[in-house]
Design a protein around this motif. Structure first.
Motif, short mmCIF file in Angstrom:
data_model
loop_
_atom_site.label_atom_id
_atom_site.label_comp_id
_atom_site.label_asym_id
_atom_site.label_seq_id
_atom_site.Cartn_x
_atom_site.Cartn_y
_atom_site.Cartn_z
N CYS A 1 -2.09 3.48 6.56
CA CYS A 1 -2.26 2.44 5.66
C CYS A 1 -3.91 2.35 5.43
CB CYS A 1 -2.04 0.92 5.96
SG CYS A 1 -2.14 -0.18 4.51
N ASN A 2 -4.55 2.66 4.40
CA ASN A 2 -5.92 2.49 3.89
C ASN A 2 -6.51 1.03 4.21
OD1 ASN A 2 -4.77 2.04 1.76
ND2 ASN A 2 -5.85 3.54 0.54
N ARG A 3 -5.62 0.15 4.17
CA ARG A 3 -6.06 -1.27 4.04
C ARG A 3 -5.54 -1.90 5.31
NH1 ARG A 3 -5.12 -3.64 -1.63
NH2 ARG A 3 -6.34 -5.22 -0.80
N LEU B 1 -1.53 -8.40 3.57
CA LEU B 1 -2.58 -8.41 2.57
C LEU B 1 -2.04 -9.70 1.60
CD1 LEU B 1 -3.20 -4.76 1.13
CD2 LEU B 1 -4.85 -6.13 2.39
N PRO C 1 0.82 -1.17 0.21
CA PRO C 1 0.13 -0.04 0.07
C PRO C 1 0.80 1.23 0.07
CG PRO C 1 -0.97 -1.54 1.61
CD PRO C 1 0.55 -2.10 1.17
N CYS D 1 3.85 -7.24 3.29
CA CYS D 1 2.64 -6.76 3.55
C CYS D 1 1.77 -8.10 3.84
CB CYS D 1 2.00 -5.98 2.58
SG CYS D 1 0.40 -5.41 2.59
N ASN E 1 1.21 0.96 9.47
CA ASN E 1 0.03 0.45 9.60
C ASN E 1 -0.96 1.88 9.91
OD1 ASN E 1 -0.61 0.74 12.61
ND2 ASN E 1 1.25 -0.86 12.71
#
Lengths: 327, 325
Positions: free
Chosen positions: B292-294, B318, B250, B316, B289
């Motif tokens: 971070c938008n996710r 994700l 991200p 990450c 973190n």
């Protein structure tokens, strides 16, 4: 470059004229010299004659012009006290002061640079810290105290070195007698030279140290490290040369003040140089001698300054190549 | 891999402070292949320059490598003595600094500095070294090299001086050049030239380049691979095209979104909220973190390692999900 030299020369002349004016004005302030020279019993006719002969009846600008004109030819009149030409007496005494100044200057410069570089490279070593602390003594103790302490230690207690005078002298030319060629002459030189040079030594050392630390932080030293050059090449070629540039100016000026400050050292050690001559001249209100000394010291300073400025051209390529960079 | 030139594994650099250790680089791992150009990007203080300095062994004390290994040609170089490391510097790894105006010693001619460096590393006579020096200046595109070689640094312009610096860095025929923001201090008009010179001469001399820069444009045009750093950690590393076109982390996505493009009409540039944390206040888990938008729970507690995602490696969580699924 030539324009620069000419400009500096004109400045030097201006400085010398100013100093000449100050030394000339000494004559105006310190009473009537006729009284000193002829004494109380002289008739007013005698006084008037002498006044006329010495040119004291002329206007002040004319007197100053005459003073300057004579000074340029090295004629500073007759010493009131010794009844001999001032320049002759000074020339007799000058070698002693120059020898002392040269030796102590050399002592201060070599040891100052060596210690400065050492303390910069071994910044946190105990010996460096010791040297730095000890150097405070050199900076803070007045010259005469150092001289007296040295005399007490080496001349009185240990009896290694003589406490005054120049020792045996060897005549080289008519008015240059040196103590450097005899053992007692050299021995006599040690204590006064250390006394006179100690302050300059600590000054140069601290300056070299500060400059060196500064240079070691620069990018070109980092880049030199990154190229894998040897420690020796980095420290003693790249760093030291850059360190010494500003040191030249200070050292030049210090050499001037070594000669000027010799007054105190010469008094403590009864060193027969121009400094001692000046002190005696003050005691006897020997105006021609005092003014000649002033002019002489100013002249030495001006010459040294000029030499230092020119030296800069030789060592710093940035100044030297000003022209070729322009196009 | 046989063609790996430099291999950095779990590199940790720490600065002792009054209150404990400051961890400036935290487990950095990457490789540089022979002849490759690796770009390193990141904000100021992300640890880009520090990575370069630790590789060449020129960390400013009290900073020190306190963990991990650095291997050059399969040989560990992070634990060498000062004398051994000096033989690596200039000979195996060269370095180009940011500011060409201050990188050259003002009181020595270009010839003196080049010849000194050449003779430190190669057994050449004065005459041969001088010839080699002229050739190097020729290579970096200094016109009339044989005449200009006896000039002093101040007689050159900024761009020309940076060429001289590159020549100096290459003088010992190193296999790796670390270029620490080599164009930041230069005029925009000469930046591209210098990057070209750096790229081409290093290629001719067979040297790999680690190019530290802020400039994504330079990265895109010059590099083979790119590493993105954030708060002393590696966020993502991969082939330039992939990192730019298909960023996985991200942070990288935000970084790429913040670059204006001439090709596409964009309404608003992306802005990453907040700013990079100070080194003494790095949050637990993923350093990114808070911005971070996710972000999800795992990011706040566990620190992600580099995870292979397609051609890239991204630190990450994700992608851990994807890989696990």
């Amino acid at each position: 470059m030539l324009a620069y030299i000419i400009r500096r020369l004109i400045q030097s002349v201006a400085v010398m004229l100013t100093v000449a004016l100050i030394s000339f004005s000494l004559f105006q302030f310190v009473g009537d010299p006729i009284n000193n020279m002829l004494g109380q019993e002289a008739t007013s006719q005698d006084r008037e004659n002498l006044r006329e002969r010495l040119g004291l009846n002329d206007s002040i600008p004319i007197q100053f012009a005459r003073f300057t004109g004579n000074a340029i030819q090295g004629d500073f009149g007759i010493s009131y006290r010794m009844a001999r030409p001032v320049s002759e007496v000074i020339m007799e005494r000058l070698p002693a002061t120059l020898e002392l100044a040269a030796v102590s200057g050399l002592f201060a410069l070599t040891l100052g640079i060596v210690l400065g570089v050492y303390t910069a490279l071994r910044r946190d070593g105990w010996l460096s810290n010791f040297i730095m602390t000890a150097s405070l003594v050199g900076v803070s103790l007045p010259t005469f105290v150092i001289g007296i302490l040295l005399i007490y230690l080496f001349a009185v207690e240990l009896q290694w070195l003589p406490s005054f005078g120049r020792g045996e002298l060897v005549q080289i030319t008519d008015n240059w007698s040196t103590g450097l060629l005899t053992e007692s002459g050299r021995k006599s030189l040690i204590l006064p030279a250390i006394t006179l040079g100690l302050f300059q030594l600590t000054l140069i050392m601290r300056l070299v140290r500060a400059e060196m630390l500064e240079v070691l932080r620069t990018d070109y030293i980092k880049f030199a490290r990154a190229r894998g050059l040897s420690q020796r090449a980095i420290h003693f070629r790249h760093a030291l040369k850059n360190t010494l540039l500003p040191v030249i100016t200070i050292t030049g000026l210090q050499l001037g003040s070594i000669i000027a400050f010799a007054i105190i050292t010469e008094t403590v050690f009864q060193w027969p140089g121009v400094g001692l001559l000046f002190i005696t001249a003050i005691n006897f209100v020997d105006i021609p001698m005092m003014s000649a000394y002033l002019v002489l010291i100013a002249f030495i300073f001006v010459v040294i300054n000029l030499v230092v400025d020119l030296l800069y051209f030789v060592v710093d390529p940035r100044l030297r190549a000003e022209k070729s960079a322009a196009h | 891999m046989a063609d790996t030139l430099l291999s950095v594994k779990d590199l940790v650099v720490e600065f002792p402070q009054r209150r404990g250790l400051l961890r400036a680089l935290d487990q950095i791992s990457f490789d540089i292949k022979r002849g490759e150009i690796l770009g390193v990007v990141g904000e100021s203080g992300a640890g880009k320059s520090l990575t370069g300095a630790s590789i060449i062994g020129l960390l400013e004390p009290p900073g020190r490598v306190s963990g991990g290994t650095i291997e050059l040609d399969g040989q560990r170089i992070d634990n060498l003595s000062t004398a051994e490391m000096r033989k690596i510097r200039g000979r195996k790894i060269g370095m180009v600094f940011q500011d060409p105006l201050t990188s050259l010693n003002p009181i020595f001619t270009i010839a003196e500095q080049l010849i000194e460096t050449i003779q430190t590393h190669l057994k050449l006579s004065d005459k041969e070294a001088r010839k080699q020096a002229i050739k190097l200046l020729d290579d970096v595109g200094i016109p009339a090299a044989s005449q200009r070689i006896d000039d002093y640094p101040h007689q050159f312009s900024g761009g020309m001086r940076q060429r001289v610096v590159i020549a100096l860095a290459l003088a010992g025929e190193p296999e790796l050049i670390i270029a620490d923001e080599p164009t930041t201090a230069l005029d925009v008009s000469v930046q591209a030239q210098i990057i070209d010179v750096l790229k081409n001469t290093c290629k001719e001399h067979g040297a790999a380049v680690m190019l530290v820069t802020h400039d994504m444009g330079v990265i895109a045009e010059t590099c083979d691979r790119v590493a993105v750093m954030y708060a002393g950690r590696l966020a993502e590393i991969g082939p330039v095209r992939e990192v730019i076109k298909h960023p996985k982390h991200p942070y990288t996505i935000g970084l790429m979104g913040s670059i204006p493009s001439l090709a596409h009409q964009v309404e608003r540039l992306v802005q990453i909220p907040g700013s990079m944390p100070r080194l003494d206040a790095i949050p637990e888990g993923c350093a990114f973190n808070p911005r971070c938008n996710r972000v999800f729970d795992r990011c706040r507690t566990e620190r992600p390692d580099l995870i292979a995602v397609e051609e890239n490696l991204a630190a990450c969580w994700l992608h851990a999900k994807e890989a696990g699924a």
